[in-house]
Design a protein around this motif. Structure first.
Motif, PDB file in Angstrom:
ATOM      1  N   ASP A  44      22.727  -5.815 -35.713  1.00 55.86           N
ATOM      2  CA  ASP A  44      21.733  -5.159 -34.571  1.00 55.86           C
ATOM      3  C   ASP A  44      21.272  -3.784 -34.874  1.00 55.86           C
ATOM      4  OD1 ASP A  44      22.398  -7.237 -33.080  1.00 55.86           O
ATOM      5  OD2 ASP A  44      24.058  -6.351 -31.825  1.00 55.86           O
ATOM      6  N   THR A  45      21.499  -2.979 -35.877  1.00 54.18           N
ATOM      7  CA  THR A  45      20.759  -1.978 -36.244  1.00 54.18           C
ATOM      8  C   THR A  45      19.557  -2.050 -36.705  1.00 54.18           C
ATOM      9  OG1 THR A  45      21.766  -1.913 -38.357  1.00 54.18           O
ATOM     10  CG2 THR A  45      23.072  -0.739 -36.721  1.00 54.18           C
ATOM     11  N   LEU A  49      16.017   0.200 -36.003  1.00 56.58           N
ATOM     12  CA  LEU A  49      15.249   0.621 -37.166  1.00 56.58           C
ATOM     13  C   LEU A  49      13.590   0.267 -36.766  1.00 56.58           C
ATOM     14  CD1 LEU A  49      14.772   1.435 -40.061  1.00 56.58           C
ATOM     15  CD2 LEU A  49      15.133  -0.601 -40.842  1.00 56.58           C
ATOM     16  N   PHE A  50      13.426  -0.899 -36.283  1.00 55.48           N
ATOM     17  CA  PHE A  50      12.248  -1.532 -35.961  1.00 55.48           C
ATOM     18  C   PHE A  50      11.471  -0.625 -34.808  1.00 55.48           C
ATOM     19  CE2 PHE A  50       9.358  -3.988 -33.432  1.00 55.48           C
ATOM     20  CZ  PHE A  50       8.637  -4.791 -34.406  1.00 55.48           C
ATOM     21  N   VAL A  51      12.085  -0.208 -33.879  1.00 53.52           N
ATOM     22  CA  VAL A  51      11.671   0.715 -32.786  1.00 53.52           C
ATOM     23  C   VAL A  51      11.332   2.108 -33.535  1.00 53.52           C
ATOM     24  CG1 VAL A  51      12.177   1.976 -30.792  1.00 53.52           C
ATOM     25  CG2 VAL A  51      13.128  -0.349 -30.921  1.00 53.52           C
ATOM     26  N   GLN A  52      12.261   2.624 -34.343  1.00 56.18           N
ATOM     27  CA  GLN A  52      11.907   3.972 -35.020  1.00 56.18           C
ATOM     28  C   GLN A  52      10.657   4.145 -35.939  1.00 56.18           C
ATOM     29  OE1 GLN A  52      15.626   4.804 -36.837  1.00 56.18           O
ATOM     30  NE2 GLN A  52      16.849   5.237 -34.892  1.00 56.18           N
ATOM     31  N   PHE A 295       0.329  -1.597 -40.529  1.00 53.35           N
ATOM     32  CA  PHE A 295       1.169  -0.352 -40.849  1.00 53.35           C
ATOM     33  C   PHE A 295       2.653  -0.556 -40.342  1.00 53.35           C
ATOM     34  CE2 PHE A 295      -0.709   3.227 -42.911  1.00 53.35           C
ATOM     35  CZ  PHE A 295       0.262   4.220 -43.018  1.00 53.35           C
ATOM     36  N   VAL A 296       2.870  -1.073 -39.155  1.00 50.78           N
ATOM     37  CA  VAL A 296       4.073  -1.370 -38.604  1.00 50.78           C
ATOM     38  C   VAL A 296       4.935  -2.013 -39.359  1.00 50.78           C
ATOM     39  CG1 VAL A 296       5.312  -2.107 -36.483  1.00 50.78           C
ATOM     40  CG2 VAL A 296       3.509  -0.442 -36.345  1.00 50.78           C
ATOM     41  N   GLY A 297       4.277  -3.301 -39.731  1.00 49.52           N
ATOM     42  CA  GLY A 297       4.939  -4.300 -40.516  1.00 49.52           C
ATOM     43  C   GLY A 297       5.287  -3.758 -41.714  1.00 49.52           C
TER      44      GLY A 297
END
Length: 441
Positions: A44-45, A49-52, A295-297
């Motif tokens: 789940d971490t 990481l995705f949100v950060q 950029f997010v991806g």
């Protein structure tokens, strides 16, 4: 788990290339692979990481300037300012051999500083300058090469959106990148222009002189055309770039002023409307959203790739080759050249360059110099067959009798000039590094 973490990282990279070739959406493919492999190996971490990573991208001040510069470019494009600019430069360059081609290149260089949108520049000049050159008896291949090569200058010449993305990716100053790219951009445009003039002098039939009735009747006519068309846009661009380079404003602040100035200039020419404003806003929002999601991806994919040890595998492999700094530069630029066939420059910058950037320190290469070299190299991705986008943009608006083979043949000399420019930059790095050193120490 049958595979080690580094092996999973390399598998993730290979799968991305496969999905890319199959035509999957790039940004969402990156996110899906990053989250999928991250969840399998880290649980789940990966969601934290995705949100950060998403927040860090959206909070990046450097990226704010991208929609503003895009809006500035779309306003200039939609307001038909390019027509006036081309006509004024054509009158001023009437006495130069190959004057129409020279005017096209200068117009492209000017328009490149107002927008880095390659497709828009090539398409507009394909509608405006290309038919004019054909009517004047220009060789089809030469005319096509001029439009395609000139239209790609916006990748390198500030305020290049590519340099903003590279600065955000590499963590280097966009201001210094702009200063470093200025002289190489002028060098490339100058070499293009010199080539056209030499061809016109040696082979006059390929670039005939304009008849007297299409030249300026007096110096006053030239001065008036430049004063009403060339200088207003030149002043706007100089103010925006000058404010950035001399530290008077951040790129975002200067871009905001440039966007406002473009709207006021369009209103002054009485060539803007509410509908054109809506079109400019819509196109800006669409392009900005694409860049941000990409950029997010890329941020999520790169983070998981590094966590799995894939980055370390690549670094160890490159270092095991015992390359010299020049050898490393040649290797990376060759890879970028090949990647330019199937990929847009945005994907190359945000996906593949982060793999090479950590290695720059090992070879003592200045990231500013590397960024300018990449900007020069990316000109080739739009010009080199078989997947060169600039020739296809031109083919879409060219007369039916003009074939894609003629356009490809026309861009080949300009492709050679780009490679010559890269060689000159290799041999004389001061071309890129002198101005930022002189301005900022």
């Amino acid at each position: 788990m049958f595979l080690s973490d580094p092996a999973l990282g390399i598998l993730m990279l290979v799968l991305f290339i496969v999905f890319l070739m199959l035509g999957f959406p790039i940004a969402f493919t990156l996110m899906a692979l990053g989250v999928g492999f991250g969840y399998v190996t880290r649980g789940d971490t990966v969601f934290q990481l995705f949100v950060q990573r998403t927040y860090s991208v959206m909070a990046n001040d450097v990226l704010i300037s991208i929609p503003l510069f895009l809006f500035m470019g779309y306003v200039v494009e939609r307001a038909n300012i390019l027509d006036r600019l081309f006509r004024s430069i054509q009158l001023a360059a009437g006495w130069v051999p190959g004057s129409l081609a020279v005017a096209t290149l200068i117009t492209c260089a000017m328009f490149a500083t107002a927008t880095g949108i390659v497709g828009a520049v090539v398409t507009l000049m394909g509608l405006l300058a290309f038919p004019a050159m054909l009517r004047a008896g220009y060789d089809t291949r030469l005319a096509a090469g001029v439009v395609c090569a000139g239209g790609c200058l916006g990748i390198l010449i500030p305020p290049s959106v590519m340099l903003i993305l590279y600065g955000a990716t590499a963590g280097v100053s966009v201001v210094k990148l702009y200063a470093a790219a200025f002289l190489p951009g002028l060098m490339l445009a100058g070499l293009y222009t010199a080539y056209v003039i030499i061809i016109a002098m040696i082979f006059p039939s390929r670039a005939p002189k304009l008849p007297p009735q299409e030249r300026a009747g007096s110096v006053f006519e030239v001065a008036w055309a430049l004063a009403t068309s060339f200088f207003p846009l030149a002043v706007l661009i100089s103010a925006v770039l000058g404010a950035i380079v001399f530290g008077l404003a951040t790129p975002s602040e200067a871009a905001a002023v440039g966007a406002l100035g473009a709207v006021l200039l369009a209103l002054a020419y009485r060539s803007f409307s509410v509908d054109k404003m809506k079109e400019s806003v819509f196109l800006t929002a669409r392009a900005s959203a694409m860049v941000c999601w990409l950029f997010v991806g890329s941020a999520v994919f790169s983070a998981v790739f590094a966590l799995l040890g894939g980055q370390q595998v690549v670094e160890n492999f490159v270092l095991s080759l015992n390359l010299s700094p020049v050898g490393f530069l040649l290797l990376t630029q060759a890879i970028i050249f090949v990647l330019g066939w199937p990929l847009e420059w945005t994907e190359i910058i945000v996906i593949f360059l982060p793999i090479f950037l950590p290695l720059l320190d090992n070879f003592g290469i200045d990231p500013i110099f590397f960024g300018v070299l990449v900007g020069l190299n990316l000109q080739t991705s739009f010009l080199s067959p078989p997947v060169a986008m600039a020739p296809f943009y031109l083919k879409g608006v060219a007369p039916k009798h003009v074939t894609i083979d003629q356009i490809f043949a026309g861009v080949m000399p300009f492709l050679a000039i780009v490679i010559l420019s890269m060689a000159l930059l290799y041999l004389f790095p001061e071309i890129a590094l002198w101005l930022p050193s002189a301005l900022y120490g």
